[in-house]
Design an enzyme around this catalytic site. Structure first.
Site, short mmCIF file in Angstrom:
data_model
loop_
_atom_site.label_atom_id
_atom_site.label_comp_id
_atom_site.label_asym_id
_atom_site.label_seq_id
_atom_site.Cartn_x
_atom_site.Cartn_y
_atom_site.Cartn_z
N VAL A 198 39.82 20.97 31.69
CA VAL A 198 38.89 21.77 31.87
C VAL A 198 39.17 23.31 32.38
O VAL A 198 40.15 22.70 33.69
CB VAL A 198 37.03 21.12 32.26
CG1 VAL A 198 36.52 21.87 32.32
CG2 VAL A 198 37.42 19.78 32.05
N CYS A 199 38.68 24.18 32.60
CA CYS A 199 39.08 25.57 32.71
C CYS A 199 40.60 25.63 32.67
O CYS A 199 41.58 25.49 32.00
CB CYS A 199 37.56 25.60 33.93
SG CYS A 199 38.00 27.50 34.16
N ASN A 200 40.98 25.91 34.03
CA ASN A 200 41.71 26.39 34.99
C ASN A 200 42.81 24.96 35.13
O ASN A 200 43.99 24.94 35.24
CB ASN A 200 41.26 27.25 35.46
CG ASN A 200 41.69 29.28 35.33
OD1 ASN A 200 41.79 29.27 33.82
ND2 ASN A 200 40.98 29.45 36.59
N GLY A 201 42.02 23.87 34.56
CA GLY A 201 42.92 22.77 34.97
C GLY A 201 44.13 22.53 33.72
O GLY A 201 44.80 22.34 34.33
N ALA A 223 38.18 26.12 27.55
CA ALA A 223 38.02 27.52 27.91
C ALA A 223 36.98 26.77 29.26
O ALA A 223 37.52 26.22 29.94
CB ALA A 223 37.40 28.53 27.62
#
Length: 457
Positions: free
Chosen positions: A162-165, A215
């Site tokens: 998730v996201c910048n994971g 994103a």
């Protein structure tokens, strides 16, 4: 030539004088703004999570958090979606069995350590691992997580970031040669940092077989619904979307979106982080039975704005359990910190229905979720009243959450905050002119010069 050099040095000196105070004071506030997002607790409290029965007939999904914490919505939004389906065993796991701080100062007690998960599943691997953004990406402290992720991937686990994971997966080498996406704020940097990955823009998620990346932040809901489609079927995903109030569900495929980029109005975050010295301190009341998304909405929306601070409090200070069994530990009670709070925020529809904080009438509790709707809507509409439109729109874009259906009307810009660095610059210039005057008056050249009238006599 000497005159030119002297004038140039004088101009540079005044420029430095004008910038010195804004940069110095703003830099201190800026650093504190980001550090406060993961301020660890210091009381040594380490409560135990609530035990939940494990159903070996169901697939197991885990949300992994690092020892240094994780982004709160990246963690809790997919957790609630997957738990709402009833189709999975869902747990939070961490390298160690101790509380970890999510953004905004929300302390989560992980259900299991890595070793505890191994004891639960034996030789089997979890079917799904959700990877949120971690604050220590690229640091040695993420090594336990990246090593563990490589082990799960080798066993065939479906990995979802998730996201910048996705940066966590990329740093483990798990995205090399793959298609992936990330938050619009970081994807450009990931292009340079991880060139072996084909970074995709303008989509809420990228499904690349055994790895699915999303994103920014709330795109994690779309990713979790896609995982649900794959492992539990489209009908289960549709019901989960309805249950959590996600009106943007796109069955079977990622919904295209406009790729966010930096805009001139985004300068507001610089003013908020560096020069909003009088940030409101909001107490956030944790109550048993609260939805995970209701908690995420408060801590992430206010936190991403970088314009207010949050403190997790509880009615009696004891740990609470969320609707789907997660354990959270408040840091104090509202009464004990009343003098430090500007407002008491009470998230959760259940808490609003039973007026859970009416005993703190002196703090004028704000029941955010008294009306139906996606939990983030009420918080964004409260944020615009607390701050301004520019700050709120920045926050929504950071969350990657559409706001066309919301009424976000208020002050257009934080003008008072914006004037502060200008005032500091003027103060610095006045100080520089004063020093220059003193130097001229008491320098040997100035002291030895006779007044014109005396020289004529």
């Amino acid at each position: 030539m000497r005159t030119f050099v002297r004038v140039t040095l004088t101009v540079l000196a005044f420029v430095v004088a004008a910038l010195a105070l804004p940069l110095t004071l703003g830099g201190v506030t800026l650093s504190a703004s980001f550090e406060n997002r993961y301020t660890p607790r210091t009381d040594g409290l380490s409560p135990q999570p609530v035990h939940r029965a494990h159903d070996p007939a169901k697939p197991t999904a885990v949300v992994v958090v690092g020892n240094e914490g994780a982004v709160v919505s990246d963690t809790l939004a997919p957790y609630e979606v997957l738990a709402t389906t009833g189709a999975f065993n869902v747990y939070t796991v961490a390298p160690e069995a101790r509380p970890v701080t999510l953004t905004g100062g929300l302390d989560l007690v992980p259900d299991l350590s890595f070793a505890g998960l191994d004891r639960l599943l034996g030789s089997a691997a979890p079917d799904v691992v959700v990877v949120p953004a971690l604050p220590d990406l690229g640091e040695p402290s993420t090594r336990p997580v990246t090593d563990w992720l490589k082990q799960q991937s080798a066993k065939g686990t479906l990995l979802m970031s998730v996201c910048n994971g996705s940066g966590v997966l990329a740093s483990a080498g798990l995205l090399d040669g793959r298609h992936a996406t990330a938050h619009w704020f970081r994807i450009g940097g990931f292009d340079d940092e991880f060139p072996a990955v084909d970074w995709i823009r303008g989509t809420r998620y990228v499904d690349d077989g055994n790895i699915l990346t999303t994103a920014g932040i709330l795109s994690g809901i779309d990713g979790a619904l896609r995982v649900t489609e794959r492992l539990a079927g489209p009908e289960a995903a549709r019901k989960a979307a309805d249950a959590v109030g996600w009106a943007h569900y796109s069955p079977g495929a990622s919904k295209p979106m406009v790729q966010n980029t930096f805009e001139a109005a985004d300068a507001v975050v610089g003013f908020n982080t560096a020069f909003r010295w009088d940030k409101q301190n909001l107490g956030v009341l944790l109550t048993t039975g609260i939805r995970e998304l209701e908690l995420a909405a408060v801590f992430d929306t206010y936190g991403e704005s970088l314009a207010v601070t949050t403190l997790a409090v509880g009615l009696d200070g004891a740990p609470i359990q969320s609707r789907h069994g997660l354990t959270f530990a408040p840091r104090d009670t509202p009464g004990a910190v009343a003098d430090d709070l500007d407002r008491l925020i009470v998230p959760g529809a259940d808490a609003a229905a039973r007026r859970a904080a009416d005993q703190y009438a002196g703090l004028a509790p704000v029941y955010l979720h008294g009306e139906a709707g996606f939990p983030f809507d009420a918080v964004l509409e409260d944020l615009v009243r607390l701050t301004d439109t520019a700050t709120t729109r920045w926050t929504a874009r950071t969350l990657e959450y559409p706001t066309e259906h919301l009424t976000l009307s208020g002050s257009a810009w934080p003008w008072t905050v914006t004037l502060r660095p200008i005032g500091l610059a003027v103060l610095g210039l006045l100080a520089a002119f004063g020093v220059r005057g003193l130097v001229r008056r008491f320098s040997p050249a100035g002291a030895g010069r006779r007044p014109p009238a005396a020289e004529s006599r």
